[in-house]
Design a protein around this motif. Structure first.
Motif, PDB file in Angstrom:
ATOM      1  N   HIS A 151     -12.706  46.845  44.041  1.00 43.61           N
ATOM      2  CA  HIS A 151     -12.523  45.430  43.498  1.00 43.61           C
ATOM      3  C   HIS A 151     -11.332  44.786  43.798  1.00 43.61           C
ATOM      4  CE1 HIS A 151     -15.449  46.746  40.384  1.00 43.61           C
ATOM      5  NE2 HIS A 151     -15.886  45.703  40.265  1.00 43.61           N
ATOM      6  N   TRP A 152     -11.201  43.646  44.456  1.00 43.90           N
ATOM      7  CA  TRP A 152      -9.821  42.888  44.779  1.00 43.90           C
ATOM      8  C   TRP A 152      -8.946  42.828  43.571  1.00 43.90           C
ATOM      9  CZ3 TRP A 152      -8.988  43.507  49.656  1.00 43.90           C
ATOM     10  CH2 TRP A 152      -9.917  43.156  50.603  1.00 43.90           C
ATOM     11  N   ILE A 153      -7.706  42.753  43.631  1.00 46.04           N
ATOM     12  CA  ILE A 153      -6.810  42.517  42.576  1.00 46.04           C
ATOM     13  C   ILE A 153      -5.769  41.636  43.350  1.00 46.04           C
ATOM     14  CG2 ILE A 153      -6.983  44.571  41.404  1.00 46.04           C
ATOM     15  CD1 ILE A 153      -4.198  45.693  42.590  1.00 46.04           C
ATOM     16  N   GLY A 154      -4.761  40.856  42.552  1.00 44.15           N
ATOM     17  CA  GLY A 154      -4.177  39.902  42.906  1.00 44.15           C
ATOM     18  C   GLY A 154      -2.639  40.351  43.508  1.00 44.15           C
ATOM     19  N   LEU A 155      -2.949  41.229  44.717  1.00 42.86           N
ATOM     20  CA  LEU A 155      -1.554  41.987  45.218  1.00 42.86           C
ATOM     21  C   LEU A 155      -1.880  41.955  46.674  1.00 42.86           C
ATOM     22  CD1 LEU A 155       1.187  43.570  44.519  1.00 42.86           C
ATOM     23  CD2 LEU A 155      -0.312  45.558  44.447  1.00 42.86           C
ATOM     24  N   THR A 156      -0.908  41.389  47.510  1.00 42.67           N
ATOM     25  CA  THR A 156      -0.969  41.638  48.858  1.00 42.67           C
ATOM     26  C   THR A 156       0.588  41.658  49.406  1.00 42.67           C
ATOM     27  OG1 THR A 156      -1.480  39.996  50.930  1.00 42.67           O
ATOM     28  CG2 THR A 156      -0.556  38.987  48.936  1.00 42.67           C
ATOM     29  N   ASP A 157       0.562  41.975  50.807  1.00 41.69           N
ATOM     30  CA  ASP A 157       2.171  41.966  51.632  1.00 41.69           C
ATOM     31  C   ASP A 157       1.858  41.059  52.939  1.00 41.69           C
ATOM     32  OD1 ASP A 157       0.334  43.755  52.999  1.00 41.69           O
ATOM     33  OD2 ASP A 157       2.109  45.157  53.345  1.00 41.69           O
ATOM     34  N   ARG A 158       0.991  40.301  52.577  1.00 44.43           N
ATOM     35  CA  ARG A 158       0.745  39.390  53.920  1.00 44.43           C
ATOM     36  C   ARG A 158       2.280  38.829  54.472  1.00 44.43           C
ATOM     37  NH1 ARG A 158      -4.591  35.868  52.870  1.00 44.43           N
ATOM     38  NH2 ARG A 158      -6.037  37.066  54.072  1.00 44.43           N
ATOM     39  N   GLN A 159       3.017  38.216  53.511  1.00 47.05           N
ATOM     40  CA  GLN A 159       4.287  37.557  54.003  1.00 47.05           C
ATOM     41  C   GLN A 159       5.215  38.449  54.731  1.00 47.05           C
ATOM     42  OE1 GLN A 159       6.077  35.320  50.887  1.00 47.05           O
ATOM     43  NE2 GLN A 159       3.999  34.584  49.794  1.00 47.05           N
ATOM     44  N   GLU A 161       5.410  42.659  55.775  1.00 50.52           N
ATOM     45  CA  GLU A 161       4.853  44.075  55.775  1.00 50.52           C
ATOM     46  C   GLU A 161       5.669  44.833  54.871  1.00 50.52           C
ATOM     47  OE1 GLU A 161       2.073  46.858  55.875  1.00 50.52           O
ATOM     48  OE2 GLU A 161       1.830  44.863  56.497  1.00 50.52           O
ATOM     49  N   GLY A 162       4.790  45.567  53.639  1.00 49.34           N
ATOM     50  CA  GLY A 162       5.525  46.427  53.059  1.00 49.34           C
ATOM     51  C   GLY A 162       6.456  45.624  51.684  1.00 49.34           C
ATOM     52  N   THR A 163       6.319  44.625  51.587  1.00 47.64           N
ATOM     53  CA  THR A 163       6.745  43.989  50.464  1.00 47.64           C
ATOM     54  C   THR A 163       5.386  43.206  49.570  1.00 47.64           C
ATOM     55  OG1 THR A 163       8.920  43.223  51.433  1.00 47.64           O
ATOM     56  CG2 THR A 163       8.234  42.215  49.525  1.00 47.64           C
ATOM     57  N   TRP A 164       4.989  44.111  48.786  1.00 49.44           N
ATOM     58  CA  TRP A 164       3.894  43.603  48.082  1.00 49.44           C
ATOM     59  C   TRP A 164       4.161  42.640  46.789  1.00 49.44           C
ATOM     60  CZ3 TRP A 164      -0.917  44.949  49.281  1.00 49.44           C
ATOM     61  CH2 TRP A 164      -1.036  46.081  50.194  1.00 49.44           C
ATOM     62  N   LEU A 165       3.764  41.359  46.686  1.00 47.80           N
ATOM     63  CA  LEU A 165       3.603  40.525  45.833  1.00 47.80           C
ATOM     64  C   LEU A 165       2.494  40.104  45.085  1.00 47.80           C
ATOM     65  CD1 LEU A 165       5.722  37.812  48.116  1.00 47.80           C
ATOM     66  CD2 LEU A 165       6.544  39.425  46.381  1.00 47.80           C
ATOM     67  N   TRP A 166       2.801  39.839  43.921  1.00 41.50           N
ATOM     68  CA  TRP A 166       1.484  39.331  43.145  1.00 41.50           C
ATOM     69  C   TRP A 166       1.016  38.043  43.415  1.00 41.50           C
ATOM     70  CZ3 TRP A 166      -1.542  42.845  41.074  1.00 41.50           C
ATOM     71  CH2 TRP A 166      -1.109  44.083  40.471  1.00 41.50           C
ATOM     72  N   VAL A 167      -0.152  37.351  43.002  1.00 42.30           N
ATOM     73  CA  VAL A 167      -0.434  36.122  43.451  1.00 42.30           C
ATOM     74  C   VAL A 167       0.424  34.918  42.984  1.00 42.30           C
ATOM     75  CG1 VAL A 167      -2.890  36.459  43.972  1.00 42.30           C
ATOM     76  CG2 VAL A 167      -2.222  36.170  41.509  1.00 42.30           C
ATOM     77  N   ASP A 168       1.304  35.302  41.800  1.00 45.91           N
ATOM     78  CA  ASP A 168       2.190  34.413  41.387  1.00 45.91           C
ATOM     79  C   ASP A 168       3.804  34.453  42.091  1.00 45.91           C
ATOM     80  OD1 ASP A 168       3.136  36.830  40.157  1.00 45.91           O
ATOM     81  OD2 ASP A 168       3.204  36.155  38.025  1.00 45.91           O
ATOM     82  N   ASN A 169       3.629  35.467  43.210  1.00 42.27           N
ATOM     83  CA  ASN A 169       4.912  35.528  43.958  1.00 42.27           C
ATOM     84  C   ASN A 169       5.759  36.554  43.020  1.00 42.27           C
ATOM     85  OD1 ASN A 169       4.156  34.090  46.173  1.00 42.27           O
ATOM     86  ND2 ASN A 169       4.824  32.142  45.083  1.00 42.27           N
ATOM     87  N   THR A 170       5.542  37.316  42.151  1.00 43.78           N
ATOM     88  CA  THR A 170       6.282  38.133  41.389  1.00 43.78           C
ATOM     89  C   THR A 170       6.362  39.433  42.358  1.00 43.78           C
ATOM     90  OG1 THR A 170       4.824  38.767  39.885  1.00 43.78           O
ATOM     91  CG2 THR A 170       6.325  37.158  39.253  1.00 43.78           C
ATOM     92  N   PRO A 171       7.332  39.906  42.632  1.00 46.51           N
ATOM     93  CA  PRO A 171       7.230  41.574  43.414  1.00 46.51           C
ATOM     94  C   PRO A 171       6.682  42.594  42.594  1.00 46.51           C
ATOM     95  CG  PRO A 171       9.787  40.942  42.683  1.00 46.51           C
ATOM     96  CD  PRO A 171       8.711  39.885  42.233  1.00 46.51           C
ATOM     97  N   LEU A 172       6.052  43.624  43.061  1.00 45.51           N
ATOM     98  CA  LEU A 172       5.542  44.436  42.668  1.00 45.51           C
ATOM     99  C   LEU A 172       6.512  45.362  41.815  1.00 45.51           C
ATOM    100  CD1 LEU A 172       2.972  46.481  41.840  1.00 45.51           C
ATOM    101  CD2 LEU A 172       3.088  47.493  44.130  1.00 45.51           C
ATOM    102  N   ASN A 173       6.454  45.921  40.704  1.00 47.69           N
ATOM    103  CA  ASN A 173       7.435  46.961  40.123  1.00 47.69           C
ATOM    104  C   ASN A 173       6.735  48.351  40.521  1.00 47.69           C
ATOM    105  OD1 ASN A 173       8.738  48.551  38.336  1.00 47.69           O
ATOM    106  ND2 ASN A 173       8.508  46.960  36.782  1.00 47.69           N
ATOM    107  N   SER A 174       7.739  49.083  41.164  1.00 46.28           N
ATOM    108  CA  SER A 174       7.314  50.378  41.707  1.00 46.28           C
ATOM    109  C   SER A 174       6.910  51.281  40.397  1.00 46.28           C
ATOM    110  CB  SER A 174       8.405  50.929  42.514  1.00 46.28           C
ATOM    111  OG  SER A 174       9.746  51.096  41.769  1.00 46.28           O
ATOM    112  N   ASN A 175       7.330  50.941  39.279  1.00 52.37           N
ATOM    113  CA  ASN A 175       7.253  51.782  38.064  1.00 52.37           C
ATOM    114  C   ASN A 175       5.867  51.383  37.318  1.00 52.37           C
ATOM    115  OD1 ASN A 175       9.613  53.265  38.323  1.00 52.37           O
ATOM    116  ND2 ASN A 175      10.527  51.319  37.119  1.00 52.37           N
TER     117      ASN A 175
END
Length: 226
Positions: A151-159, A161-175
């Protein structure tokens, strides 16, 4: 003697008239009672017919929801409303309501971009997972649906590489991440690499994986509920 006969006849006539009047009143009373019963039955049938029509309208029209409706923007995702046992028959997706939002589990498969557009058309976006409780809830839903698929979720590192952002542009919390393995941007099948995240229903625990955004998978939308 004739006078007495006249008086008796008059009394008998008056008595018979009174009896007829009483009989008419009785008949009228019965008719009124029957009419009241008929009106009550007709009213009840009308209410039942309206209820059936309303049920058919809400279950057959895919743009309508029972119980509550999704709002048209994505600014109210954190409203803490209690869960409602909502079931939405006749809709092309599985809708589950929890804590002030709808989670929509698609039945069809599309690439990440089209899946996101579908979520936006519904008034939300691909799901943003903000807590372990939310992750667990979504994992349980994929098990309940018996759909051992991605299932797709709203997370991508397209902008970047290696910097994962949610669809609202908030960065992924590694925790607050649940990767099966660290994202590797494997590019054998897609030169662009693996820039989009999925909830992996194949593995116990329903962890995340990174795959090509061009693959066609199911999706999870998140839509605020009014």
């Amino acid at each position: 003697m004739p006078e007495n006969i006249y008086i008796n006849s008059l009394q008998n006539h008056n008595s018979r008239s009174t009896e007829k009047d009483q009989q008419k009143e009785c008949v009228n009373d019965k008719r009124d009672g029957v009419c009241m019963v008929l009106l009550s039955v007709l009213l009840l049938l009308s209410l039942l017919a309206n209820a059936v029509l309303a049920y058919l309208y809400y279950t057959n029209d895919t743009n309508q929801l029972m119980g509550c409706e999704p709002v048209t923007n994505n600014s109210n995702l954190e409203v803490n409303k209690s869960s409602l046992p909502c079931t939405y028959k006749g809709l092309p997706e599985k809708w589950v309501q929890d804590k002030g939002r709808f989670y929509v589990f698609s039945n069809d498969t599309m690439d990440w971009d089209n899946s996101r557009k579908r979520c936006q058309d519904l008034g939300g976006d691909l799901v943003i997972i903000n807590s372990s409780e939310e992750q667990e809830f979504l994992a349980q839903q994929t098990v309940i649906s018996k759909a051992s698929v991605l299932h797709w979720i709203g997370l991508t590192d397209r902008q970047t590489e290696g910097t994962w952002l949610w669809v609202d542009n908030t960065p992924l919390n590694s925790n607050l991440s649940w990767w099966i393995f660290p994202p590797d941007n494997y590019d054998t099948h897609d030169p662009l690499g693996e820039d989009c995240a999925v909830l992996n229903g194949y593995l116990r625990g329903e962890k995340w994986g990174d795959i090509s955004c061009l693959k066609k998978e199911r999706s999870i939308c998140e839509i605020p509920c009014s």
